[in-house]
Design an enzyme around this catalytic site. Sequence first.
Site, PDB file in Angstrom:
ATOM      1  N   LYS A  23      -0.951  -9.416   3.196  1.00  0.00           N
ATOM      2  CA  LYS A  23      -0.186  -8.857   4.313  1.00  0.00           C
ATOM      3  C   LYS A  23      -1.062  -7.883   5.083  1.00  0.00           C
ATOM      4  O   LYS A  23      -1.808  -7.111   4.468  1.00  0.00           O
ATOM      5  CB  LYS A  23       1.082  -8.161   3.815  1.00  0.00           C
ATOM      6  CG  LYS A  23       1.892  -7.500   4.944  1.00  0.00           C
ATOM      7  CD  LYS A  23       3.301  -7.132   4.519  1.00  0.00           C
ATOM      8  CE  LYS A  23       3.411  -5.831   3.778  1.00  0.00           C
ATOM      9  NZ  LYS A  23       2.963  -4.655   4.540  1.00  0.00           N
ATOM     10  N   ASP A  72      -1.005  -6.193  -0.043  1.00  0.00           N
ATOM     11  CA  ASP A  72      -1.373  -5.564   1.232  1.00  0.00           C
ATOM     12  C   ASP A  72      -2.875  -5.382   1.375  1.00  0.00           C
ATOM     13  O   ASP A  72      -3.538  -4.911   0.436  1.00  0.00           O
ATOM     14  CB  ASP A  72      -0.757  -4.160   1.302  1.00  0.00           C
ATOM     15  CG  ASP A  72       0.563  -4.133   2.040  1.00  0.00           C
ATOM     16  OD1 ASP A  72       0.883  -5.101   2.750  1.00  0.00           O
ATOM     17  OD2 ASP A  72       1.274  -3.121   1.898  1.00  0.00           O
ATOM     18  N   GLU A 131      -1.070  -5.318   8.828  1.00  0.00           N
ATOM     19  CA  GLU A 131      -0.221  -4.695   9.835  1.00  0.00           C
ATOM     20  C   GLU A 131      -0.846  -4.821  11.216  1.00  0.00           C
ATOM     21  O   GLU A 131      -2.068  -4.751  11.361  1.00  0.00           O
ATOM     22  CB  GLU A 131      -0.049  -3.191   9.525  1.00  0.00           C
ATOM     23  CG  GLU A 131       0.633  -2.919   8.208  1.00  0.00           C
ATOM     24  CD  GLU A 131       0.823  -1.426   7.943  1.00  0.00           C
ATOM     25  OE1 GLU A 131       0.559  -0.591   8.846  1.00  0.00           O
ATOM     26  OE2 GLU A 131       1.233  -1.095   6.814  1.00  0.00           O
ATOM     27  N   ASP A 176       0.835  -1.203   0.000  1.00  0.00           N
ATOM     28  CA  ASP A 176       0.000   0.000   0.000  1.00  0.00           C
ATOM     29  C   ASP A 176       0.873   1.258   0.000  1.00  0.00           C
ATOM     30  O   ASP A 176       0.364   2.376  -0.046  1.00  0.00           O
ATOM     31  CB  ASP A 176      -1.014  -0.007   1.157  1.00  0.00           C
ATOM     32  CG  ASP A 176      -0.364  -0.060   2.523  1.00  0.00           C
ATOM     33  OD1 ASP A 176       0.876  -0.132   2.603  1.00  0.00           O
ATOM     34  OD2 ASP A 176      -1.102  -0.006   3.539  1.00  0.00           O
ATOM     35  N   SER A 177       2.203   1.068   0.001  1.00  0.00           N
ATOM     36  CA  SER A 177       3.122   2.187  -0.248  1.00  0.00           C
ATOM     37  C   SER A 177       2.818   2.818  -1.602  1.00  0.00           C
ATOM     38  O   SER A 177       3.269   3.935  -1.875  1.00  0.00           O
ATOM     39  CB  SER A 177       4.570   1.690  -0.220  1.00  0.00           C
ATOM     40  OG  SER A 177       4.749   0.575  -1.064  1.00  0.00           O
ATOM     41  N   GLU A 195       9.760  -3.922  10.257  1.00  0.00           N
ATOM     42  CA  GLU A 195      10.158  -2.639   9.672  1.00  0.00           C
ATOM     43  C   GLU A 195      10.716  -1.711  10.739  1.00  0.00           C
ATOM     44  O   GLU A 195      10.085  -1.500  11.787  1.00  0.00           O
ATOM     45  CB  GLU A 195       8.945  -1.993   8.972  1.00  0.00           C
ATOM     46  CG  GLU A 195       9.286  -0.638   8.350  1.00  0.00           C
ATOM     47  CD  GLU A 195       8.258  -0.146   7.339  1.00  0.00           C
ATOM     48  OE1 GLU A 195       7.274  -0.864   7.064  1.00  0.00           O
ATOM     49  OE2 GLU A 195       8.455   0.974   6.821  1.00  0.00           O
TER      50      GLU A 195
HETATM   51  O1  KIV Z   1       3.601  -1.088   1.619  1.00  0.00           O
HETATM   52  C1  KIV Z   1       4.765  -1.500   1.510  1.00  0.00           C
HETATM   53  O2  KIV Z   1       5.432  -1.322   0.486  1.00  0.00           O
HETATM   54  C2  KIV Z   1       5.330  -2.219   2.633  1.00  0.00           C
HETATM   55  C3  KIV Z   1       6.799  -2.506   2.607  1.00  0.00           C
HETATM   56  C4  KIV Z   1       7.593  -1.284   2.764  1.00  0.00           C
HETATM   57  C5  KIV Z   1       7.181  -3.543   3.605  1.00  0.00           C
HETATM   58  O3  KIV Z   1       4.638  -2.563   3.542  1.00  0.00           O
END
Ligand code: KIV
Length: 294
Positions: free
Chosen positions: A140, A111, A142, A72-73, A209
């Site tokens: 993924k 994510d 968090e 989600d970056s 992280e």
């Molecule tokens: O969203 C993302 O790209 C991430 C990575 C930086 C681990 O969670």
Amino acid sequence: MSSDPSAHATPEAAPYGSAPSRASSEPRKPLTLHRLRAMREAGEKVAVLTAYDAASASLLDAAGVDCLLVGDSLGMVMQGHASTLPVTLEQMVYHTQCVARGNRSAWLIADLPFGSYQGGIEQAVASSVALMRAGAQMIKLEGGGWTAPLIAALVERGIPVCAHLGLTPQSVHALGGYRIQGRDAQSADTLRRHAAEVGAAGAAMLVLELVPSDLAAQISADYPGITIGIGAGVRTHGQVLVLHDMLDITRGPKPRFVRNFMQGAPSLLDAVRGYVEAVKQGAFPDEAVHGYTA
Ligand code: KIV
């Protein structure tokens, strides 16, 4: 014989580089969770990079990246937001579909964005199903101990899970900024406990992280699955970076844990190959340059 001259013309490349090449000379076998676990057992480091589109997915796959993360970056890198919070599930589904089309053999992680699982098990399952249908092989999410029941429910339903601890960007406002986590004894204990909880719930992978290297090493030694570090030292089972950071495409100051792999590389493919090689050899990250102490 055809009288149409175009029938004999040399074919042009498709406009906009639209067709990712599948004509790799030596196709590698698709990565599986089984293979990733075997890599951990054998001490082979796992190289992970983010990908948001078909072209980069194809390039990363060709360069030998083990896992692609549709992070989600993308909210910050692709959309220009100041955080990952505005990213929606629909946008994650779209980018996961794009990456899945370009990828052939890397393990594909996507994510769950902010707001798509905080509502509980039912919401987490529905959101994960949408990402898996889009082409993800693992989702993924968090967060610490509160995510354990969600992880257990997803794993029971056949959805592999990657947990994410330490600096969790979706909680940036609660954490007071993008800062190192687990530096004092109490927060280090909390992190260890959360890692044990998500591991026991069945998260096959864990992203750590921005945590001190020694703490990440301890957690990795105890973790039942595969740990992937970002700003967490070299002793995790693998590494991840945001693609645009390691290619030096993003502007502005970068975190100390990022290395510019474009430096001295003649092409994007070489830069990514350089990353894979450095991760596999344990040459990236360099503890003295990219690591953090408590
Ligand atoms: O969203 C993302 O790209 C991430 C990575 C930086 C681990 O969670």
